[in-house]
Design an enzyme around this catalytic site. Structure first.
Site, short mmCIF file in Angstrom:
data_model
loop_
_atom_site.label_atom_id
_atom_site.label_comp_id
_atom_site.label_asym_id
_atom_site.label_seq_id
_atom_site.Cartn_x
_atom_site.Cartn_y
_atom_site.Cartn_z
N SER A 203 35.30 51.80 23.71
CA SER A 203 36.38 51.64 24.69
C SER A 203 37.02 50.26 24.67
CB SER A 203 35.86 51.95 26.10
OG SER A 203 34.83 51.05 26.46
N LYS B 209 35.86 51.53 35.89
CA LYS B 209 36.57 50.41 35.26
C LYS B 209 37.75 49.94 36.11
CE LYS B 209 35.32 51.94 30.59
NZ LYS B 209 35.81 52.50 29.30
#
Length: 856
Positions: free
Chosen positions: A743, A786
């Site tokens: 990611s 996140k």
């Protein structure tokens, strides 16, 4: 209608034997009749058959047949039969005895009576107090009804003699001997059969009299009796009687065998009882065994009261029988005693009654937890389904015939997955409180032995049941809520795989027959509600994960933490630290100070610790008498907690003040976090160096980003030789923490692009997404965690892959209102949104309003 008197064979024989030879006068004195012989066969003076009247009164018999040459007692109760007897007794005393086809008929008609019967003479009658008449009749010869002449006041008919063919041959002699032998064997099986009857039978020379005498004393059905009477040849009668006797002997011998076996069993039980009592007496004399006997009797009573399933009770009683035969000093005695103690203490049938009031459950969940609306709705759906299934059980049963419902299942296994401190365990406790069930938490962290779940076999020293059975024993109920905490922390080694043992426990299709290795009998776990918790899903084996319904709990926003602290954490810490609510007051800015500068977490565990630390310091001051009340703001919190570990929020602004630094977003088991990607270059030969404890996947993402940018060197105004003249170094702090995953791909590409072009990255932008070798941006996981991490760090713009757009619906409303989301498809769009324009003056740094697609 006449019926046969009920009396045993001995009394019947003594009553009728004299009248087989003699007659009785009206005064009751026995007299010898003309034509009577000592053999008992009635003869006429000229040797012919007895004289048969042309018209004879007919007396129907119920359930019996009177044979010629025999005497039989009868009972007469019907009015017309009583009148018949009265008329006959005052006359010739001759009567025709014919059996009724249906013994249940009270007054049979001519068609209901057999046509072949017996001419009989009444020898004696007696009027009983109940109005009935007792008769003693003697059969004389066989007759047949020709026509009925009257039905009132009783039946009368023309009868004709029906003589029987009697021959004396070797065949007849052989048949008679076989019958006598069979009848002698009956004497051993029928104790009530008089010996005189056997002796009399052995002395009979007339085959006809032998047949009728034995048929009178042997149990035969009505049809069989009538069949025997209607046969014409004496050989046929003998053959038929022999078959009847063979059948009766077989039945009696079988019954005698069964009786002997039952008697032997009773004698065995009595013998064991007496031996056991003698053993007790011997042990009492020796001064030992009293406690052992008392303990065995206690176990016997507990087993009877435990209401175990059949197999479990059978096993418990078998072990108890073994225990009785062992001395108390035997090592095996202690093993069996421990096993029985486990068996009788388990809640085989004990259960709590569910409270499925959905409104009450909603109130309990709201009272115990702030926010988590999606999670609460799923829990309420779970409880609603259980409620409807219980209320509509009878209606659902009818669909089973159509295979609509194949098996009643208790429901899914819920799995709460999220960072520490977000309320996973307390949610399980709230469900138990709402349902009125007992709640047991079982930690699986560090469990490495499969026997911890399924138990140890009794062959091992110190064997015990597994944790599942131990938990049920502590709960005292067969339907508690068991929380399997930290299921992702299960280990495995040479002792087995505990996760594999949990496959049966957490499968509603199998756990109704769960067998613990120690108990070795099935225990029904289908009524237990299992709730599992985990911080991450990757360590959980796929087959085990397939049995659970995943419910993800992400971190809290600052406003949610503020409300949780005000309504739950502060009151609890005030109480735990011995304070009164009026002695300490937390203002909102005080709580926000702790949230923003003293904690950096997805949950609220550290937040509660810091609140407790402040409360303890105030408690100390109150105990010393320095203050009586404390009203805390942000300033007072800083004075009490000293230097804030996370108060330096200008870190992002300072880190991105030079080219080659980009802000990424990462997911960790404890929530989302900020990840800085740093890149520098130095004279060299075009190599790429990676540091920061990067995993294989993350290193591959960095190389893919570097190769992609190198392939587009012309677009950045540099040549391929510029790459060959420099070495590049990519570093991801903090270097002591291992990192992996794809990611950070676009963040690495942005850091390298910033370094190559000299353009700064925007300080209000963070990003996450996987990069391909052709520059495409692929979706990643953990979007909610996140984004919440970016929100905590006051970042207002997040670059996300376009295919992660559905994940934004999970964000809290206040976060979506305060932040911008740039959805990108390739690296070009990433760089446009992440990098400042060329010839940018850092002193004039501004907020970026992207040109690519915004999400709102």
């Amino acid at each position: 209608m006449a019926s046969r008197l009920k009396m045993d064979a001995h009394n019947l024989f003594e009553l009728t034997l004299p009248y087989m030879l003699n007659d009785v006068s009206d005064s009751g004195e026995p007299v010898t009749r003309t034509g009577a012989t000592q053999s008992g066969i009635l003869e006429q003076p000229d040797g012919d058959e007895p004289m048969v009247p042309q018209v004879l009164p007919i007396l129907p018999l119920r359930g019996t047949v009177v044979y010629p040459l025999t005497a039989l007692p009868l009972t007469v109760g019907q009015p017309r039969s009583i009148r018949l007897v009265d008329d006959v007794a005052s006359g010739s005393r001759m009567v025709g005895l014919f059996a009724a086809k249906d013994p249940q008929l009270e007054m049979p008609a001519p068609d209901d009576i057999y046509t072949v019967g017996t001419l009989a003479q009444i020898h004696r009658l007696f009027r009983a107090p109940d109005g009935t008449i007792r008769l003693l009749v003697q059969g004389m010869s066989r007759i047949e009804i020709a026509t009925y002449v009257a039905t009132e006041p009783y039946l009368q008919a023309h009868v004709v003699p029906k003589p029987e063919a009697v021959t004396h041959s070797l065949e007849t002699e052989a048949l008679m001997r076989n019958i006598v032998e069979q009848f002698s064997r009956l004497q051993d099986l029928l104790p009530n059969l008089p010996a005189e009857l056997i002796t009399s039978t052995l002395n009979m020379d007339d085959p006809l009299q032998l047949v009728y005498t034995i048929a009178t004393y042997v149990r035969l059905e009505l049809e069989e009796q009538q069949e025997l009477l209607e046969l014409d040849r004496v050989e046929d009668k003998l053959m038929r009687l022999m078959s009847f006797l063979a059948k009766e002997l077989e039945v009696l011998e079988l019954g005698h065998k069964i009786q002997n076996e039952a008697q032997s069993e009773m004698e065995k039980v009595q013998r064991e009882y007496f031996l056991r009592e003698q053993l007790k007496a011997i042990q009492r004399e020796l001064g030992e065994g009293d406690e052992q006997l008392v303990e065995i009797e206690e176990f016997r009573e507990k087993i009877a009261k435990a209401n175990m399933p059949e197999e479990a009770e059978r096993e418990a009683r078998r072990e108890l029988d073994r225990l009785m035969k062992l001395p108390a000093a035997s090592a095996e005695y202690g093993v069996i005693r421990t096993y029985l103690d486990w068996m009788v203490s388990l809640p085989w049938q004990e259960r709590t009654v569910d409270n499925l009031d959905i409104l009450n459950a909603r109130d309990v969940l709201d009272e115990d937890h702030y926010g988590l609306d999606d999670i609460k709705d799923r829990i309420l759906e779970y409880l609603s389904v259980r409620k409807l299934r219980q209320e509509r059980a009878d209606q659902l049963e009818q669909y089973k015939a159509d295979d609509y419902v194949r098996r009643r299942r208790e429901g899914a296994i819920l799995a709460f997955v999220g960072p520490p401190g977000v309320g996973k365990t307390s949610l399980g406790a709230s469900i138990a409180r709402a349902m009125g069930r007992k709640f047991i938490r079982m930690s699986l962290g560090g469990v490495r032995d499969e026997a911890e779940i399924r138990g140890f076999r009794r062959t091992y020293v110190g064997a015990m049941p597994g944790r599942i059975i131990q938990t049920l024993r502590r709960a005292g109920s067969r339907n508690p809520i068991i929380m399997l905490d930290e299921i992702d922390k299960l280990g495995r080694d040479f002792r087995g795989d505990p996760a594999s043992a949990l496959l049966e426990v957490l499968d509603p299709e199998q756990n109704s027959e769960f067998r613990d290795h120690y108990l070795d009998v099935p225990f029904d776990l289908s009524e237990v509600i299992f709730i599992t918790t985990a911080n991450e899903l990757d360590p959980i084996p796929r087959p085990l994960l397939d049995r659970m319904e995943i419910i993800e709990l992400s971190g809290y926003t600052e406003q949610e933490k503020l409300q949780i602290a005000k309504h739950y954490l502060v009151p609890r810490q005030i109480e735990e630290n011995g304070l009164f609510p009026q002695e300490i007051t937390f203002k909102d800015d005080a709580l926000l100070e702790i949230i923003q500068n003293y904690t950096r977490e997805a949950g609220v565990r550290n937040l509660e610790r810091n609140i407790g630390k402040v409360a303890r310091k105030i408690a100390t001051q109150i105990a010393e008498g320095r203050i009586k009340h404390a009203e805390l703001g942000a300033k007072q919190v800083r004075e009490l907690l000293k230097h804030p570990p996370y108060g330096y929020r200008t870190e992002i602004k300072e880190r991105v003040m030079r080219p080659g630094v980009a802000t990424g977003l990462a997911w960790t088991p404890v929530g989302g976090d900020i990840l800085f990607i740093e890149a520098i270059r130095m004279p060299g030969k075009g190599s790429l160096q990676l540091t920061g404890q990067l995993g294989d996947v993350m290193q591959e993402s960095a190389r893919a980003a570097f190769s992609y940018l190198r392939s587009l060197a012309g677009e950045f105004g540099i040549t391929a030789n510029d790459f060959d003249a420099y070495d590049f170094h990519l570093h991801v702090p903090a270097g002591a923490i291992p990192k992996d995953g794809p990611s950070a791909g676009i963040a690495m590409a942005s850091a390298l692009a910033s370094l190559i072009t000299g353009r700064l990255t925007r300080r209000n932008v963070a990003m996450t997404g996987e990069i391909t070798l052709h520059g495409q941006v692929l979706p990643v996981g953990g979007i909610k965690d996140k984004v919440l991490a970016a929100h905590r760090m006051e970042i207002d713009t997040v670059i996300l892959p376009m295919r992660n757009e559905p994940d934004l619906d999970q964000l809290p409303i206040e976060v979506r209102r305060q932040m911008r989301f740039v959805l990108v498809r390739d690296v070009h769009e990433v760089l446009e949104a992440a990098l400042e324009p060329e010839h940018f003056d850092p002193a004039l740094r501004r907020q970026y309003v992207p040109h690519t697609q915004l999400w709102s």
